[in-house]
Each structure stands twice: as structure tokens, then as C-alpha cells.
Design a protein around this motif. Sequence first.
Motif, PDB file in Angstrom:
ATOM      1  N   VAL A  68     -18.867  43.298 -12.755  1.00 51.04           N
ATOM      2  CA  VAL A  68     -20.236  43.227 -13.283  1.00 51.04           C
ATOM      3  C   VAL A  68     -20.506  44.385 -14.231  1.00 51.04           C
ATOM      4  CG1 VAL A  68     -21.101  42.105 -11.181  1.00 51.04           C
ATOM      5  CG2 VAL A  68     -21.253  44.590 -11.411  1.00 51.04           C
ATOM      6  N   ILE A  69     -21.574  44.243 -15.011  1.00 52.14           N
ATOM      7  CA  ILE A  69     -22.056  45.328 -15.850  1.00 52.14           C
ATOM      8  C   ILE A  69     -23.559  45.170 -16.048  1.00 52.14           C
ATOM      9  CG2 ILE A  69     -21.594  44.107 -18.025  1.00 52.14           C
ATOM     10  CD1 ILE A  69     -20.896  46.848 -19.261  1.00 52.14           C
ATOM     11  N   ILE A 188     -24.992  41.391 -15.713  1.00 47.68           N
ATOM     12  CA  ILE A 188     -24.065  40.392 -16.225  1.00 47.68           C
ATOM     13  C   ILE A 188     -22.890  40.298 -15.267  1.00 47.68           C
ATOM     14  CG2 ILE A 188     -22.508  39.751 -18.107  1.00 47.68           C
ATOM     15  CD1 ILE A 188     -24.421  41.217 -20.010  1.00 47.68           C
ATOM     16  N   ASP A 189     -22.669  39.118 -14.733  1.00 43.40           N
ATOM     17  CA  ASP A 189     -21.564  38.847 -13.819  1.00 43.40           C
ATOM     18  C   ASP A 189     -20.370  38.365 -14.632  1.00 43.40           C
ATOM     19  OD1 ASP A 189     -19.844  37.935 -11.784  1.00 43.40           O
ATOM     20  OD2 ASP A 189     -20.922  36.030 -11.610  1.00 43.40           O
ATOM     21  N   ILE A 205     -17.828  45.713  -8.000  1.00 43.84           N
ATOM     22  CA  ILE A 205     -18.639  46.060  -6.834  1.00 43.84           C
ATOM     23  C   ILE A 205     -18.274  45.106  -5.702  1.00 43.84           C
ATOM     24  CG2 ILE A 205     -20.532  46.985  -8.212  1.00 43.84           C
ATOM     25  CD1 ILE A 205     -22.075  44.389  -7.692  1.00 43.84           C
ATOM     26  N   GLN A 206     -18.617  45.474  -4.487  1.00 44.38           N
ATOM     27  CA  GLN A 206     -18.325  44.632  -3.340  1.00 44.38           C
ATOM     28  C   GLN A 206     -19.158  43.339  -3.387  1.00 44.38           C
ATOM     29  OE1 GLN A 206     -15.939  45.187  -1.057  1.00 44.38           O
ATOM     30  NE2 GLN A 206     -15.381  47.066  -2.144  1.00 44.38           N
ATOM     31  N   PHE A 210     -23.053  42.583  -4.676  1.00 45.44           N
ATOM     32  CA  PHE A 210     -23.358  41.610  -5.720  1.00 45.44           C
ATOM     33  C   PHE A 210     -24.351  40.564  -5.210  1.00 45.44           C
ATOM     34  CE2 PHE A 210     -22.429  37.373  -7.521  1.00 45.44           C
ATOM     35  CZ  PHE A 210     -22.888  37.600  -8.822  1.00 45.44           C
ATOM     36  N   LEU A 211     -24.120  40.047  -4.021  1.00 48.63           N
ATOM     37  CA  LEU A 211     -25.002  39.020  -3.467  1.00 48.63           C
ATOM     38  C   LEU A 211     -26.417  39.550  -3.262  1.00 48.63           C
ATOM     39  CD1 LEU A 211     -22.604  37.365  -0.855  1.00 48.63           C
ATOM     40  CD2 LEU A 211     -23.302  36.427  -3.061  1.00 48.63           C
TER      41      LEU A 211
END
Length: 237
Positions: A68-69, A188-189, A205-206, A210-211
Motif C-alpha cells: 500500500v501507499i 492506494i492498495d 503492511i499486515q 490493511f483491513l
Amino acid sequence: MTIYLPCLDEYEDSFPDVESALTEPDGLLAFGGDLSPHRIINAYKNGIFPWFSEQDPILWWSPAKRAVISPHKFTPSKSLKKHVRRAKLTVTLNHATEQVIQLCASTRPPEETWITQEMIDAYIELAHLGFCHSVEVWREDMLVGGLYGIKLGQLFCGESMFSIESNASKVAFWHLCQHFAGVGGQLIDCQIMNPHLEKLGVAEIQRTDFLSQMTILQHEPTNRDFTTCMLKIDEGQ
């Protein structure tokens, strides 16, 4: 090695809990179902995406780590800034989404692409429904680079990018980051890390982190719609 996977019901769009995804191969969660718009959007809303080869059944993934960013944190390199100043390129949003999807598939060797005709058709339908968006990089009237993905509120789920000439996909990504940040986008994924994404500043990231972010951001609207327009870079930002 024998792998046991849940098979998705043809008539229901629900998915198994992502915590049940395999560790080897990392993130493989389920197979089957279809690529209907409702199922695909439901997948993204749960941190899941389709990824499979021509000879495979439809496979659904949610890896343990997510690439991600934050669009606000993207920093273009000096060489990319110089390239944009000299290249005389035009960048647009949603002007040629179908072409971008097709070129993301056709510019890769057949053995390396997961963008099958079934996937192409599915994401073109999602574009018609307003979920799938593209950034296009033009040299005069020739499309030389671009990317596409799914927008859910303040989350953009990138699917693929392509370059026909050097740096074109980086130019598309820079424009996406600046425009998305400008309308209130927060994350942004990029799904799975690769060397190209790492050079762009994408980090892992874990899945749980993220979730947690995704669950909130997908319900938060941006301050403007992702409508068709010309994109320009402000190098002062």
C-alpha cells in the motif's frame, strides 16, 4: 502437495473469513464463483481480489501482507520530475479505460499475465458501472502508458499498469497519487509487492492493519467524483 480450498457457491456472493487464507501459497482463500460485478465489489470490500491464469479456475486471494501507499506520501524522483518536464506527455483520467485494461493484458508475455479475456470483460463492465477507473498517458494521440483499478470511497485498489515507453507507468502513478490525494483519497492498495512498486515508495503492511483501514475508508466519500478529466502535476506539492 494437496491443497484444500472452499469452493464458492454459484448463487451466493459471500466469501470465507480472510484469516482462513492459506500461508502457502500466501493468501489463497477460495476458488470458483464468477466475475459478476457484485461478487468482485464484494471481494474488494472484504480485502479480497481475483487473480488466476488462463488454465486455472477463478482464484481469490487475501495475502498476509498488503502492498500500500498513501497518495499524500508519494515522492517522485528527480529523474521522473525531469522526464515529465521534457517528455511533452498528456495525462487523462477515464478517457480510455477499455484500452488501458486491454493494453495491461497485451503488453505482457502470455505466460505472465493474469488478465484473461474474462477479467478484461469483467473490469470493462465495472468501468461502465462507475467502479473501475483509469489513468492514461498519451504522446500526441498514442496511448503509451496507464493504469486502472477500483475506487471504493477513499480507497483506490490498483489492478495493473503498463508502459509502452520508458517511465510512462510511473508518470501515470504520480498523477494518480496527486489527483487522488487532491479529492480526499487516503490509501492506494497495490495488492502484492514487486520491485517496480517498491521503487515507487510502496510498502507492506499486515493484512489486519490493511483491513482495519479499508473497512473505514471504503465508506468515506471523496470530496469530488472521479470524473473524466485532464490531469496536471503540481511539482510544488
